[in-house]
Design an enzyme around this catalytic site. Sequence first.
Site, short mmCIF file in Angstrom:
data_model
loop_
_atom_site.label_atom_id
_atom_site.label_comp_id
_atom_site.label_asym_id
_atom_site.label_seq_id
_atom_site.Cartn_x
_atom_site.Cartn_y
_atom_site.Cartn_z
N HIS A 1 29.81 30.69 27.50
CA HIS A 1 28.54 31.30 27.95
C HIS A 1 27.36 30.73 27.15
O HIS A 1 26.31 30.45 27.70
CB HIS A 1 28.57 32.82 27.72
CG HIS A 1 29.59 33.57 28.51
ND1 HIS A 1 30.49 34.42 27.94
CD2 HIS A 1 29.83 33.62 29.86
CE1 HIS A 1 31.24 34.97 28.87
NE2 HIS A 1 30.88 34.50 30.04
N LYS B 1 35.41 45.56 36.81
CA LYS B 1 36.36 45.48 35.69
C LYS B 1 36.03 46.59 34.68
O LYS B 1 34.88 46.95 34.49
CB LYS B 1 36.22 44.14 34.96
CG LYS B 1 36.21 42.92 35.84
CD LYS B 1 35.86 41.67 35.00
CE LYS B 1 35.23 40.57 35.82
NZ LYS B 1 34.65 39.48 35.03
N ARG C 1 33.46 26.64 36.14
CA ARG C 1 34.53 26.06 35.35
C ARG C 1 35.48 25.23 36.22
O ARG C 1 35.72 24.09 35.97
CB ARG C 1 35.33 27.16 34.63
CG ARG C 1 34.64 27.71 33.43
CD ARG C 1 35.21 29.03 33.01
NE ARG C 1 34.95 30.05 34.01
CZ ARG C 1 35.10 31.34 33.82
NH1 ARG C 1 35.57 31.77 32.69
NH2 ARG C 1 34.82 32.19 34.77
N SER D 1 36.24 35.21 29.00
CA SER D 1 36.28 36.43 28.18
C SER D 1 37.65 37.08 28.27
O SER D 1 38.16 37.64 27.28
CB SER D 1 35.22 37.42 28.66
OG SER D 1 33.95 36.84 28.60
P1 ADP Z 1 34.08 35.63 32.46
O1 ADP Z 1 34.47 34.95 33.74
O2 ADP Z 1 34.35 34.82 31.22
O3 ADP Z 1 34.50 37.08 32.36
P2 ADP Z 1 31.34 36.42 33.16
O4 ADP Z 1 31.68 37.31 34.29
O5 ADP Z 1 30.61 37.03 32.03
O6 ADP Z 1 32.52 35.65 32.46
O7 ADP Z 1 30.59 35.14 33.71
C1 ADP Z 1 29.22 34.93 33.73
C2 ADP Z 1 28.96 33.51 34.19
O8 ADP Z 1 29.37 32.60 33.17
C3 ADP Z 1 29.71 33.06 35.44
O9 ADP Z 1 28.87 32.20 36.18
C4 ADP Z 1 30.89 32.27 34.88
O10 ADP Z 1 31.37 31.33 35.80
C5 ADP Z 1 30.24 31.62 33.69
N1 ADP Z 1 31.18 31.23 32.65
C6 ADP Z 1 32.08 32.00 32.03
N2 ADP Z 1 32.80 31.28 31.12
C7 ADP Z 1 32.32 30.01 31.19
C8 ADP Z 1 32.66 28.76 30.54
N3 ADP Z 1 33.66 28.70 29.66
N4 ADP Z 1 31.95 27.67 30.88
C9 ADP Z 1 30.97 27.73 31.79
N5 ADP Z 1 30.61 28.85 32.46
C10 ADP Z 1 31.27 29.96 32.16
#
Ligand code: ADP
Length: 165
Positions: A17, A41, A90, A128
């Site tokens: 992030h 979630k 990703r 996460s």
């Molecule tokens: P997660 O999928 O890790 O629970 P979130 O729901 O908080 O994360 O995702 C918020 C945004 O950050 C989404 O667009 C998700 O694709 C992106 N994101 C999460 N992890 C990564 C990563 N390792 N690299 C790039 N983007 C990411």
Amino acid sequence: MKKGIYPGSFDPVTYGHIDVIRRSAALVDELIVAVLGNSEKTPLFTVEERKDMLREVTKGLPNVKIESFSGLTVDFARKMNANVLVRGLRAIPDFEYELNMAQTNHIIAPEIETVFLMTSLKYSYLSSTTVKEVANFHADISTFVPPYVEAMMHKKFISNQEVES
Ligand code: ADP
């Protein structure tokens, strides 16, 4: 003025992030990182805890602001006068979901443009969910999250264990 919004659960914020935050903050005048409060979630951290961790890990980025919201992302983006919606990609499963969301959002709010940043290769595996699974077994998570978040994770798992025992 280009105002971006980067919404997500951030439960907790990871180096993946942070990489997206840094890179997108360089593309806009102001970036709002928006913690989603009504995700389906069940979160490990409260919205306030997630905001606190985000504030801590972005304190070196002066044009980044941390907010929270519930409801539709585009409604919140409009409220904040944001015209760019940032998402990270990703792998293919992300793409299928994100394409659908971006198209839906474009119909609801055509003035807001969704912009995707491809993950840096070294964070492409990182989520996460994985961090929580690994931390649950007391493994080292220092390659996944900054020290402040790592400490918060340890505290959370200790207090959860105390509640359970
Ligand atoms: P997660 O999928 O890790 O629970 P979130 O729901 O908080 O994360 O995702 C918020 C945004 O950050 C989404 O667009 C998700 O694709 C992106 N994101 C999460 N992890 C990564 C990563 N390792 N690299 C790039 N983007 C990411």
